[in-house]
Design an enzyme around this catalytic site. Structure first.
Site, PDB file in Angstrom:
ATOM      1  N   ASP A 190     -32.222  -2.766  58.953  1.00  0.00           N
ATOM      2  CA  ASP A 190     -32.151  -1.761  58.046  1.00  0.00           C
ATOM      3  C   ASP A 190     -30.882  -2.174  57.155  1.00  0.00           C
ATOM      4  O   ASP A 190     -29.823  -2.418  57.522  1.00  0.00           O
ATOM      5  CB  ASP A 190     -31.988  -0.400  58.651  1.00  0.00           C
ATOM      6  CG  ASP A 190     -33.061   0.083  59.569  1.00  0.00           C
ATOM      7  OD1 ASP A 190     -34.015  -0.022  58.716  1.00  0.00           O
ATOM      8  OD2 ASP A 190     -33.042   0.500  60.360  1.00  0.00           O
ATOM      9  N   ASP A 225     -16.652  17.422  45.702  1.00  0.00           N
ATOM     10  CA  ASP A 225     -17.767  16.818  46.264  1.00  0.00           C
ATOM     11  C   ASP A 225     -17.238  15.948  47.433  1.00  0.00           C
ATOM     12  O   ASP A 225     -16.492  15.212  47.248  1.00  0.00           O
ATOM     13  CB  ASP A 225     -18.326  15.807  45.303  1.00  0.00           C
ATOM     14  CG  ASP A 225     -19.636  15.189  45.786  1.00  0.00           C
ATOM     15  OD1 ASP A 225     -19.688  15.390  46.986  1.00  0.00           O
ATOM     16  OD2 ASP A 225     -20.205  14.441  44.896  1.00  0.00           O
ATOM     17  N   GLU A 239     -19.519   9.256  48.384  1.00  0.00           N
ATOM     18  CA  GLU A 239     -19.806   8.974  46.969  1.00  0.00           C
ATOM     19  C   GLU A 239     -18.771   9.788  46.243  1.00  0.00           C
ATOM     20  O   GLU A 239     -18.044   8.986  45.404  1.00  0.00           O
ATOM     21  CB  GLU A 239     -21.019   9.017  46.543  1.00  0.00           C
ATOM     22  CG  GLU A 239     -22.106   8.273  47.217  1.00  0.00           C
ATOM     23  CD  GLU A 239     -22.716   8.573  48.340  1.00  0.00           C
ATOM     24  OE1 GLU A 239     -22.288   9.713  48.910  1.00  0.00           O
ATOM     25  OE2 GLU A 239     -23.457   8.077  49.063  1.00  0.00           O
ATOM     26  N   THR A 258     -32.546  20.215  42.457  1.00  0.00           N
ATOM     27  CA  THR A 258     -31.925  19.986  41.049  1.00  0.00           C
ATOM     28  C   THR A 258     -31.390  18.516  41.058  1.00  0.00           C
ATOM     29  O   THR A 258     -31.383  17.862  40.055  1.00  0.00           O
ATOM     30  CB  THR A 258     -30.392  20.756  40.796  1.00  0.00           C
ATOM     31  OG1 THR A 258     -29.562  20.450  42.025  1.00  0.00           O
ATOM     32  CG2 THR A 258     -30.455  22.283  40.939  1.00  0.00           C
ATOM     33  N   ARG A 259     -31.126  18.029  42.391  1.00  0.00           N
ATOM     34  CA  ARG A 259     -30.425  16.635  42.441  1.00  0.00           C
ATOM     35  C   ARG A 259     -29.439  16.137  41.572  1.00  0.00           C
ATOM     36  O   ARG A 259     -29.182  15.097  40.895  1.00  0.00           O
ATOM     37  CB  ARG A 259     -31.585  15.520  42.105  1.00  0.00           C
ATOM     38  CG  ARG A 259     -32.992  15.759  43.196  1.00  0.00           C
ATOM     39  CD  ARG A 259     -34.032  14.782  42.810  1.00  0.00           C
ATOM     40  NE  ARG A 259     -33.907  13.471  43.071  1.00  0.00           N
ATOM     41  CZ  ARG A 259     -34.248  12.660  42.152  1.00  0.00           C
ATOM     42  NH1 ARG A 259     -35.319  13.036  41.214  1.00  0.00           N
ATOM     43  NH2 ARG A 259     -33.969  11.263  42.032  1.00  0.00           N
ATOM     44  N   LYS A 264     -23.297  15.725  37.280  1.00  0.00           N
ATOM     45  CA  LYS A 264     -23.526  14.416  37.631  1.00  0.00           C
ATOM     46  C   LYS A 264     -24.607  14.136  38.374  1.00  0.00           C
ATOM     47  O   LYS A 264     -24.884  15.200  39.289  1.00  0.00           O
ATOM     48  CB  LYS A 264     -22.319  13.564  38.073  1.00  0.00           C
ATOM     49  CG  LYS A 264     -22.060  13.923  39.554  1.00  0.00           C
ATOM     50  CD  LYS A 264     -20.983  12.940  40.066  1.00  0.00           C
ATOM     51  CE  LYS A 264     -21.025  12.897  41.659  1.00  0.00           C
ATOM     52  NZ  LYS A 264     -20.190  14.275  42.142  1.00  0.00           N
ATOM     53  N   ASP A 278     -34.370   4.438  64.934  1.00  0.00           N
ATOM     54  CA  ASP A 278     -34.077   5.449  65.542  1.00  0.00           C
ATOM     55  C   ASP A 278     -35.041   6.719  65.490  1.00  0.00           C
ATOM     56  O   ASP A 278     -35.106   7.529  66.175  1.00  0.00           O
ATOM     57  CB  ASP A 278     -32.566   5.890  65.279  1.00  0.00           C
ATOM     58  CG  ASP A 278     -32.400   5.951  63.778  1.00  0.00           C
ATOM     59  OD1 ASP A 278     -33.508   5.893  62.846  1.00  0.00           O
ATOM     60  OD2 ASP A 278     -31.179   6.127  63.290  1.00  0.00           O
TER      61      ASP A 278
END
Lengths: 685, 561
Positions: free
Chosen positions: A310, A347, A351, A384-385, A398, A521
């Protein structure tokens, strides 16, 4: 799961076990050592017969041979006992966790007030129990309600508690672990005596250890060699009887010497260590905190030549990090950085934090407080992403390129070509582009980069040299995946991977004759895990995944797969190396014994005694003593395993042949000569 | 010395040069790819299938294949046995030779069915022309063809994927006979006849010797036809008692060369066939090279001992050891032949092995004892060698950290069982046989020599029978009830245990999936592997026979010093 070192108690226990294992019922399971055992019984009988006037050889000599044969048997027993000892110590720790506890069995999952107190052994599959902080989870099960932190150190050795909650991939709980906080409603998924802990105990104890196919094949070879040597030795009686009459000199060789020759020639070294090697291999895997459901799985690991890895967690760090801000025309880098920072202050995703960090490191933009700015944070939603802030009538967002594009156009703005180009460039380089927009204007693009773990590239190269193909599995689009694959140096990748695609890929490789290893998993990994030849389920994973796999990684570390392959190979190499060593030893033993064996018939054969051993007594005794002690000397190697290097087959073979083949030819010459000198020194002739 | 070198080099070059095209041709016979001779033979071939009630498409699994081999051989055993005991009343018996004893008949039948061609009898005095040509010559073909057939089956086993069948024994047998053995022996026999080898059903002749009035009987018979197949099929049983040392069996340098070439030709060519059959010619080459190295080293060792280690009389060394060798052949050719005939399980001789120097004789005996795999018998040599290849693969494969595999097939417990049977049967039978012989009362009277050489005579005899070679160390009077019966049984077991093991190995291999080849796969074609293979063969052979050899040739050598 410590016990890396062998403690005094294990040592003491092993010595005791060495004698317990003298029972013929135990001995008969190992044909090569059984021959030595019979030899020991026979020579001992010959010694006692000498008191009755039946003289085979000098009584003292027969006794000495008999004693060293018993030592040989004991040493072999000891080797096995000590390998088992580590497992037994481990099992003892686990057994402590398996104590019988009182538990609250619910009549229905909806009502936690009405329950019946039962003992954990009495639980049946399908029962529902209620566990609160401080209590032990009575049996393996699936969390159907609640979330709690659980201390799994009894099984994993890891002291930090882990979260277990209903739904999703963290719903499996293991009996014997303890709730540290909150409560859980658990549906029992196994019958008593068949729990994970039970299986684990029987595996580490070696109780359910079955001989693997490879071990059986080797055993067949060893038995064959033993049969040949049995015939070689036994026929020497009529041969020498005939010759002595024919030549009129000397006598038939004594039975004691026939037995001594047989024991020297039979592959006792590998015969004695064979089971320890297998048990130790299992132990090493346990020490790596991986639990194999069978010994076969370890060997299969050594055979795998395709690893499905992975991407996240194995090849790259779990999180992507901002590496660059790309403004569109008319926007300065600083103002873009400022906007990016503002949109990400609240946030808390990795990220988001990396964006704030980049803005600070590269552009010196200090952290601001949202409430001071009178701004409100708009978190990311699947719909909304996008995420961002609303402040002073401005809307800052963003998000993924297509969602931001839709957002901008909806607000009456336009989406510049320049932005599209930047987005494509980032994607091509394997990054994830985030587009930043203020109201209806695009400001620029944030380049989020997957950070390839340090050192993985070298490991993949090593695997490649060993002939193992690495395949990266990722949900990313093909372009991104290709870039990361190139950076990490994997041989191939599967982009936009779905569980079905993964399953198909495994089938495809297997059809081409490859053996495939993978980790997984989630419940949706279960079919692929069941299909793969070596399937390592994460301990944090679901019950379904654990049942589909043939190994469980208690640390839930996907990189472990590479270690598992190494342990598998090491196990096979150790077996091969000690077999080679054992057979190569015979050459020297021949040179020690043969010249003196027929001494009474053909004194001329003394010319072959170029080791210049003192007498037939010292020569044969030296060989027998060497034969016994070499087992003890090699126990550490059998337990530790031969040092393994990631080389191509040819280089590996050359290297091991040199060490164990050539070494096996030379070592006994030196050792036997030294023992002979010692025996001569203490006055045995 | 230069002459010997040139001759041996020429021999090797011709052998290699001829074995490659023959090997490729034999692959066509095996696989059914079209070739010229097939077109001519097709009607005959079809007719034979009709007679046997089989056809090419009817493939067999290992069990049926094995059963067919056993039935076919059993039939041969019974026929040859009956022919011998009743030859007195059968035709083509101008010398009026009586039926043989039952035990000699059994021994000889077992010997020819097992491709051993151990001869406890002497051709010209014990057997009629009918027994020789209908009994023995036919078996020379039959046993050779069975050996090659089993090798074909094994090659198919390695090549096939997840299939149960390994070919049809009757089809293999017919095609090998029609397209390989028959044409080659026909041509060879004609050349031999041109050199003066006899081929007649006429009675023995008498002649006056040159020295004067002594009448000498000159034995005759249909020899050439049997001699060619005896060499080609690694049978080795001579028409006449002293085999190819007899002038009417081997009269000229050319006949000698042709026979010498035929000894190794098919076994060598089969390496090429095997490589082609498994679709990797390098695999065949590696085995060929390993065999060639063992062979060349042996030729050098034997020749050196015969040339330079001859007897020392009154302190003066003789020029080479000429005892037991024909003057027309000399030391070089005799040594080359002796090595070839013991390397292959041929057993025909043109010099007397008992007269070789102690160490020269040791090399010959050792070549037999390692299991007749240095070229070895037709078919059987290569499947024996493949057992050693698998053994080497198993040990070396473990050392690279993978479940051992050969030709992309995993070597698993069942395969190891078959490999071990293949490797185990010959040495165990040899050692036990020799032990039984030495325990029989009065065995000393059967021997010519005393001491270590006498021991060697028995050890050689049982090595020869236990490995289906058939040559004798002479000096040992083997035509005794006990030796005949035990020897006959040993020859049968030494032939059919490995043979059936090879067939079942083929069946199991054919059933398997293949695994992919990678850098982690052990190469079975490079020089490292060839070296290991040779090492395993020599070490297993030495470990099995060093004690016995110490009482024979080694003691012989040291006591003579």
């Amino acid at each position: 799961m410590e016990n890396k070192n062998i403690s005094g108690s294990i040592l003491k226990d092993s010595i005791y076990q060495s004698f317990v294992k003298l029972s013929p019922l135990v001995q008969v399971r190992n044909p090569v050592m059984f021959v030595v055992y019979i030899g020991a019984v026979l020579t001992t009988s010959l010694y006692f017969l000498s008191f009755a006037g039946i003289q085979d050889e000098r009584a003292g000599y027969v006794l000495a041979i008999a004693l060293f044969l018993w030592f040989t048997v004991l040493f072999a027993n000891f080797a096995e006992a000590i390998a088992e000892g580590r497992g037994r110590a481990q099992a003892d720790t686990l057994k402590k966790a398996r104590k019988d506890v009182k538990t609250k069995k619910l009549y229905s999952a909806d009502n936690t007030d009405e329950f019946e107190e039962v003992m954990s052994v009495d639980l049946k599959k399908g029962d529902i129990v209620y566990v609160v902080a401080g209590e032990q989870i009575p049996m393996d099960g699936e969390v159907i309600e609640g979330a709690a932190s659980v201390d799994e150190s009894a099984i994993t050795g890891e002291s930090a508690p882990v979260i277990r909650e209903s739904g999703g991939d963290r719903s499996a709980v293991t009996g014997g672990t303890t709730l540290v906080s909150d409560w859980l409603i658990v549906k029992i998924t196994v019958e008593s005596g068949n729990s994970f802990l039970d299986r684990m105990i029987s595996m580490v104890e070696g109780a359910s250890r079955k001989k693997t196919p490879n071990e059986i094949a080797l055993q067949i070879l060893l038995v064959t060699l033993t049969i040949i040597f049995l015939v070689v030795s036994a026929t020497l009686l009529p041969y020498t009887q005939f010759t002595s009459e024919f030549v009129g000199a000397g006598t038939a060789i004594p039975i004691t010497n026939v037995i001594a020759l047989l024991v020297c020639l039979a592959p006792t070294t590998i015969g004695a260590l064979l089971s320890s090697i297998g048990i130790a291999g299992m132990s090493r895997l346990n020490q790596a905190n991986v639990l194999a459901m069978s010994g076969r799985a370890i060997e299969a690991a050594g055979d795998t030549d395709v690893l499905l890895l992975d991407k996240t967690g194995t090849i790259t760090l779990g999180n992507r990090q901002a590496s660059e801000f790309i403004p569109v025309e008319g926007v300065t880098e600083e103002s873009l950085a400022e906007a990016c920072q503002l949109s990400s202050i609240a946030d808390e995703t990795p990220e988001g934090r990396s964006i704030v960090k980049l803005a600070k490191d590269e552009y010196g933009i200090r952290k601001r407080d949202l409430s001071e700015l009178n701004a409100t944070f708009v978190p990311f939603t699947a719909k909304t992403r996008m995420s961002g802030v609303d402040y002073q009538g401005e809307v800052l967002r963003k998000g993924a390129a297509d969602s931001v594009k839709a957002f901008v156009i909806d607000n009456g703005g336009n989406y510049p070509q320049e932005c599209q180009e930047a987005v494509d460039r980032v994607a091509k380089e394997g990054g994830t582009p985030l587009v930043v927009a203020k109201n209806n204007a695009v400001l620029g693009v944030i380049h989020l980069k997957d950070i390839v773990k340090s050192g993985v590239k070298e490991r993949f190269r090593e695997l490649h040299n060993m002939g193992i193909k690495t395949v990266m599995i990722t949900g990313d689009n093909p372009m991104t995946a290709a870039a990361i694959a190139a950076e990490a140096g994997v041989d191939d990748f599967l982009a936009e991977a779905t569980p079905e695609a993964k399953l198909e890929l495994i089938k495809k490789y297997q059809k081409e004759g490859h053996l495939v290893a993978m980790t997984g998993d989630g419940t949706n990994d279960a079919p692929a895990l069941a299909q793969a030849d070596v399937a390592v389920a994460m301990n944090t994973g679901t019950q379904a995944a654990k049942e589909a796999g043939n190994m469980v990684d208690l640390d839930s570390n996907p990189t472990k797969l590479i270690d598992i392959v190494r342990i598998g190979k090491q196990l096979l190499i150790t077996r091969g190396a000690l077999t080679t060593f054992s057979v190569a030893n015979d050459v020297a033993k021949y040179f020690a014994i043969i010249p003196v064996l027929f001494f009474t018939i053909y004194p001329e054969l003394e010319a072959l005694n170029f080791m210049n051993l003192t007498s037939s007594t010292t020569a044969i005794l030296s060989a027998i003593i060497y034969n016994a002690f070499v087992i003890i000397a090699l126990i550490p190697l059998a337990l530790r395993g031969v040092k393994y290097r990631g080389l191509s087959a040819e280089k590996l073979l050359k290297r091991n042949m040199l060490i164990y083949g050539l070494g096996g030819l030379i070592a006994p010459f030196i050792a036997i000569k030294l023992i002979d000198m010692f025996l001569t020194f203490i006055g045995i002739v | 010395m230069n002459y010997i070198l040139t001759q041996n080099l020429f021999y090797l070059l011709v052998l290699i040069g001829m074995s490659i095209p023959l090997g490729l041709y034999m692959y066509k016979v095996m696989s059914g790819e079209p070739f010229l001779l097939e077109k001519i033979g097709a009607p005959l071939e079809k007719g034979i299938y009709k007679l046997l009630g089989t056809h090419q498409k009817d493939e067999m699994d290992a069990k049926r294949y094995g059963l067919s081999v056993v039935l076919f051989s059993l039939m041969g055993l019974v026929v040859v046995f009956l022919l011998q005991i009743s030859q007195g009343v059968l035709p083509f018996n101008p010398e009026g030779i009586e039926g043989t004893s039952w035990h000699l008949a059994f021994n000889t039948a077992a010997s020819f069915v097992s491709n051993t061609n151990w001869q406890a009898y002497s051709g010209e005095t014990d057997l009629s022309y009918f027994s020789q040509s209908i009994g023995l010559t036919v078996q020379n073909f039959a046993s050779a063809a069975s050996g090659i057939a089993v090798l074909f089956a094994l090659a198919r086993g390695f090549r096939r994927k997840q299939i149960r069948s390994i070919g049809n024994f009757w089809v293999d047998l017919t095609r090998i006979f029609l397209y390989i053995l028959l044409p080659l022996s026909f041509i060879g026999a004609l050349i031999l006849v041109s050199q003066g080898v006899v081929q007649t059903f006429g009675p023995f002749q008498t002649a006056l010797t040159l020295e004067g009035a002594v009448e000498q009987t000159i034995p005759l018979g249909p020899a050439a036809s049997q001699i060619m197949i005896k060499q080609l099929g690694t049978n080795g049983g001579g028409f006449f008692g002293v085999n190819s040392a007899f002038p009417l069996e081997n009269p000229t340098a050319l006949s000698n060369f042709i026979q010498l070439l035929s000894i190794l030709l098919i076994p060598a060519a089969l390496c090429v066939t095997f490589g082609k059959a498994v679709k990797d010619i390098k695999q065949g080459k590696a085995i060929y090279v390993a065999m060639l190295i063992l062979f060349v080293v042996s030729v050098v060792a034997v020749t050196f001992n015969e040339q330079f280690m001859g007897p020392v009389v009154n302190g003066v060394a003789t020029v080479g050891n000429m005892e037991g060798k024909e003057v027309i052949h000399g030391i070089g050719t005799s040594s080359l032949w002796a090595t070839a005939t013991t390397a292959a399980s041929n057993g025909s001789v043109n010099s007397m092995h008992n007269s070789y120097t102690a160490l020269g004789g040791l090399v010959l005996m050792f070549l037999i004892q390692i299991g007749e795999i240095v070229f070895g018998g037709v078919g059987s040599g290569l499947y024996g060698m493949l057992a050693f290849v698998l053994l080497t693969v198993f040990i070396a494969g473990l050392m690279v950290g993978r479940t051992p595999e050969y030709l992309s097939k995993k070597v698993e417990p069942f395969d190891m069982k078959m490999v071990c049977l293949l490797v185990l049967a010959p040495p165990v039978l040899t050692l036990l046989g020799a032990a039984a012989e030495m325990m029989t009362p009065g065995v000393q009277e059967q021997l010519t020599n005393t001491g270590a050489r006498g021991f060697s005579e028995i050890l050689y005899a049982y090595s020869s029978m236990g490995n289906n070679n058939g040559s004798a160390f002479a000096g040992f009077d083997a035509n005794q009830p006990f030796t005949n019966v035990i020897g006959g049984l040993i020859m049968l077991l030494a032939r059919f245990i490995p043979m059936l093991a090879a067939i079942f190995l083929a069946g199991n291999m054919a059933k398997k999936k293949t695994v992919a080849v990678s850098d982690g796969t052990l190469s079975t074609t490079n020089s490292l592997f060839v070296g290991l293979l040779i090492g395993v063969i020599v070490i297993i052979g030495a470990l099995s026979f060093l004690p016995a050899l110490s009482l024979g040739p080694i003691a012989d050598f040291f006591t003579a010093l």
